[in-house]
Design an enzyme around this catalytic site. Sequence first.
Site, PDB file in Angstrom:
ATOM      1  N   HIS A 145      -2.826  -0.655 -12.117  1.00 43.60           N
ATOM      2  CA  HIS A 145      -3.709  -0.235 -11.031  1.00 43.60           C
ATOM      3  C   HIS A 145      -4.965  -1.077 -11.059  1.00 43.60           C
ATOM      4  O   HIS A 145      -5.427  -1.454 -12.136  1.00 43.60           O
ATOM      5  CB  HIS A 145      -4.067   1.253 -11.197  1.00 43.60           C
ATOM      6  CG  HIS A 145      -4.616   1.869  -9.962  1.00 43.60           C
ATOM      7  ND1 HIS A 145      -5.952   1.822  -9.653  1.00 43.60           N
ATOM      8  CD2 HIS A 145      -4.011   2.525  -8.953  1.00 43.60           C
ATOM      9  CE1 HIS A 145      -6.137   2.444  -8.499  1.00 43.60           C
ATOM     10  NE2 HIS A 145      -4.985   2.878  -8.048  1.00 43.60           N
ATOM     11  N   HIS A 183       0.860  -1.191   0.000  1.00 38.97           N
ATOM     12  CA  HIS A 183       0.000   0.000   0.000  1.00 38.97           C
ATOM     13  C   HIS A 183       0.897   1.241   0.000  1.00 38.97           C
ATOM     14  O   HIS A 183       1.262   1.740  -1.054  1.00 38.97           O
ATOM     15  CB  HIS A 183      -0.921  -0.088   1.219  1.00 38.97           C
ATOM     16  CG  HIS A 183      -2.021   0.912   1.266  1.00 38.97           C
ATOM     17  ND1 HIS A 183      -2.279   1.799   0.263  1.00 38.97           N
ATOM     18  CD2 HIS A 183      -2.968   1.156   2.225  1.00 38.97           C
ATOM     19  CE1 HIS A 183      -3.323   2.549   0.597  1.00 38.97           C
ATOM     20  NE2 HIS A 183      -3.744   2.183   1.780  1.00 38.97           N
ATOM     21  N   ASP A 229       2.556   6.238  -8.044  1.00 41.56           N
ATOM     22  CA  ASP A 229       3.803   5.946  -7.328  1.00 41.56           C
ATOM     23  C   ASP A 229       5.039   5.959  -8.216  1.00 41.56           C
ATOM     24  O   ASP A 229       6.159   5.882  -7.715  1.00 41.56           O
ATOM     25  CB  ASP A 229       3.700   4.576  -6.648  1.00 41.56           C
ATOM     26  CG  ASP A 229       2.668   4.597  -5.540  1.00 41.56           C
ATOM     27  OD1 ASP A 229       2.750   5.518  -4.719  1.00 41.56           O
ATOM     28  OD2 ASP A 229       1.795   3.733  -5.517  1.00 41.56           O
TER      29      ASP A 229
END
Length: 306
Positions: free
Chosen positions: A183, A144, A239
């Site tokens: 994702h 996460h 990210d």
Amino acid sequence: MDGFRNDAHPMGVLLGTVGALSTFHSESKNIFDEKVREKQIRRLIAKMPTIAAFAYRHGKGLPYVYPDNDLTYAGNFLNMIFKMTELKYKPNPVIERALDILFILHADHEQNCSANAVRAVGSSHVDPYSAVTAGISALYGPLHGGANEAALRMLMEIGSKDRVPEFIKRVKAGEGRLMGFGHRVYKSYDPRAKIVKETAYKVFEVTGMNPLVEIALEVERIALEEEYFIKRRLYPNVDFYTGLIYQSLGFPVDVFPVLFAIPRTSGWLAQWKEMLLDKDTKIVRPRQVYLGQDKRDYTTIKKRAQ
Ligand SMILES: CC(C)(COP(=O)(O)OP(=O)(O)OC[C@H]1O[C@@H](n2cnc3c(N)ncnc32)[C@H](O)[C@@H]1OP(=O)(O)O)[C@@H](O)C(=O)NCCC(=O)NCCS
């Protein structure tokens, strides 16, 4: 705060300290008193950068810097992180804006793991400090809050632009994943990644170019042209570039999830409040499907050999 060892992970310090806040604010248990509830929400959002910055400076053996109310939320955080002997810390406006953008982009994001943890724990009607601590714990996990760190480490492992094709080949062969790509929800270019990429260039104008950018751009260029990634609709996610910005700002990698936890506190608390005020909410109790043995034959105790 001083009870933690100086090699304590800042995320561990953050979750321990936020949990401890419930012992200082015992009225926070009155979660259905609107005035009390709103006060704790503001208090948590306000205290989070301070605790995060203290956790960082504790690890560095630096004296704590108290909040400066003249500064913005992001500017004050930079002050508490970077202030040294200057009488008044003046944040660089480009860096301050970049951090603010990153904070906004990370504020909330649907029913992710940590938001779910806050909702589930909060459904027992515990105080908000304890519920948010559950969210911090969830964010601590590498799947996460740790993905930006993994993306940065991957770029370091690739090491140079000419080694990118070889690395992509290994990913296509199933030997690991391209971190910062793909994702669960976005099957297109993550809209946040586009903003982060633009922001990164503004930051590099101040800090100097991060040498890993060249590798990141090459990874992105090749991946976006490759059948493997096109077919699976894998694009850069938020990210992919955030780790590069954080590294250029001088943050050690173990502080990256803390930088995520600060803005996500607003999202956690918004979801906590929504959950509490929803008349249909019951304590979270997923149903379990028993997959074990049906009836089993056994020898009763009396019949077993003595
Ligand atoms: C985010 C993530 C977990 C989402 O996974 P998902 O939507 O459930 O996708 P799946 O795991 O079902 O993968 C679908 C296919 O794409 C491939 N795939 C998914 N992400 C990939 C990646 N980052 N690199 C290479 N292949 C990937 C899978 O191997 C699978 O291939 P297959 O159909 O041949 O088996 C996944 O894309 C991932 O691990 N990304 C890297 C980690 C990361 O950046 N996380 C941060 C998310 S914000």
